[in-house]
Design an enzyme around this catalytic site. Structure first.
Site, PDB file in Angstrom:
ATOM      1  N   HIS A   1       0.857  -1.195   0.000  1.00  0.00           N
ATOM      2  CA  HIS A   1       0.000   0.000   0.000  1.00  0.00           C
ATOM      3  C   HIS A   1       0.891   1.243   0.000  1.00  0.00           C
ATOM      4  CE1 HIS A   1      -3.963  -1.904   1.616  1.00  0.00           C
ATOM      5  NE2 HIS A   1      -3.312  -2.729   0.818  1.00  0.00           N
TER       6      HIS A   1
ATOM      7  N   GLU B   1       0.896   3.953   1.805  1.00  0.00           N
ATOM      8  CA  GLU B   1       1.377   4.406   3.107  1.00  0.00           C
ATOM      9  C   GLU B   1       2.535   3.541   3.600  1.00  0.00           C
ATOM     10  OE1 GLU B   1      -3.151   5.200   3.132  1.00  0.00           O
ATOM     11  OE2 GLU B   1      -1.761   3.772   2.238  1.00  0.00           O
TER      12      GLU B   1
ATOM     13  N   CYS C   1      -6.661   2.385   5.328  1.00  0.00           N
ATOM     14  CA  CYS C   1      -7.215   1.097   5.731  1.00  0.00           C
ATOM     15  C   CYS C   1      -6.628   0.732   7.092  1.00  0.00           C
ATOM     16  CB  CYS C   1      -6.879   0.032   4.683  1.00  0.00           C
ATOM     17  SG  CYS C   1      -5.156  -0.540   4.742  1.00  0.00           S
TER      18      CYS C   1
ATOM     19  N   CYS D   1      -2.767   0.200   7.106  1.00  0.00           N
ATOM     20  CA  CYS D   1      -2.011   1.441   6.966  1.00  0.00           C
ATOM     21  C   CYS D   1      -2.200   2.348   8.180  1.00  0.00           C
ATOM     22  CB  CYS D   1      -2.408   2.157   5.687  1.00  0.00           C
ATOM     23  SG  CYS D   1      -1.920   1.222   4.214  1.00  0.00           S
TER      24      CYS D   1
END
Length: 157
Positions: free
Chosen positions: A52, A54, A81, A84
């Protein structure tokens, strides 16, 4: 750059990632209005479900020797999410600025799997372990706390 420009840059970076076959997420790590790290989601490109934006941005910052994000802000395309968000709690930035809410994202995008949906993912963490969609059970070992006691012994004082 100001907050609006930085948020727009995150969205623009996410749009570029979509055009390149990636997912619609980007992350900027910013100090005093200057972008020091920019990353996009690479799950589609790599098959790594942890790639992801992040997570990739936090890892890139660490590679630059930036391990304390207390004086940095993080700009993302959507509210993070749970994975993250957890990583951001550990990284401890000054703040997180997001372009789209979870609800706004959910109107146009679904990134769930057999264990969760975008709408249910956050709720999974609040459930008792035995009620979560991801089966988890404690394995048996004679001394499960040995590594933690050893770490504490080595770092006490």
């Amino acid at each position: 750059m100001n907050d609006t420009e930085l948020t727009e840059r995150a969205v623009s970076s996410a749009l570029d990632n979509v055009a390149d076959g990636g997912k619609p997420f980007a992350c900027l790590i910013v100090r005093d209005g200057e972008v020091v790290v920019e990353a996009v989601n690479h799950v589609a490109q790599t098959g790594d479900p942890t790639a992801h934006a992040e997570i990739r941005a936090i890892r890139a910052a660490a590679e630059q020797g930036i391990t304390d994000l207390g004086e940095y802000d993080v700009f993302v395309t959507a509210y993070p999410c749970p994975m993250c968000l957890g990583a951001l709690y550990y990284a401890q930035p000054g703040r997180v600025v997001y372009a789209a809410t979870r609800e706004q994202e959910g109107e146009h995008y679904e990134d769930g799997n057999r264990l969760m949906t975008l709408a249910t993912f956050y709720d999974e963490y609040a459930k008792p372990v035995e009620e979560r969609a991801l089966r988890a059970e404690q394995g048996h070992v004679d001394d499960p706390t040995a590594p933690f006691r050893e770490w504490t012994a080595r770092h006490a004082g």
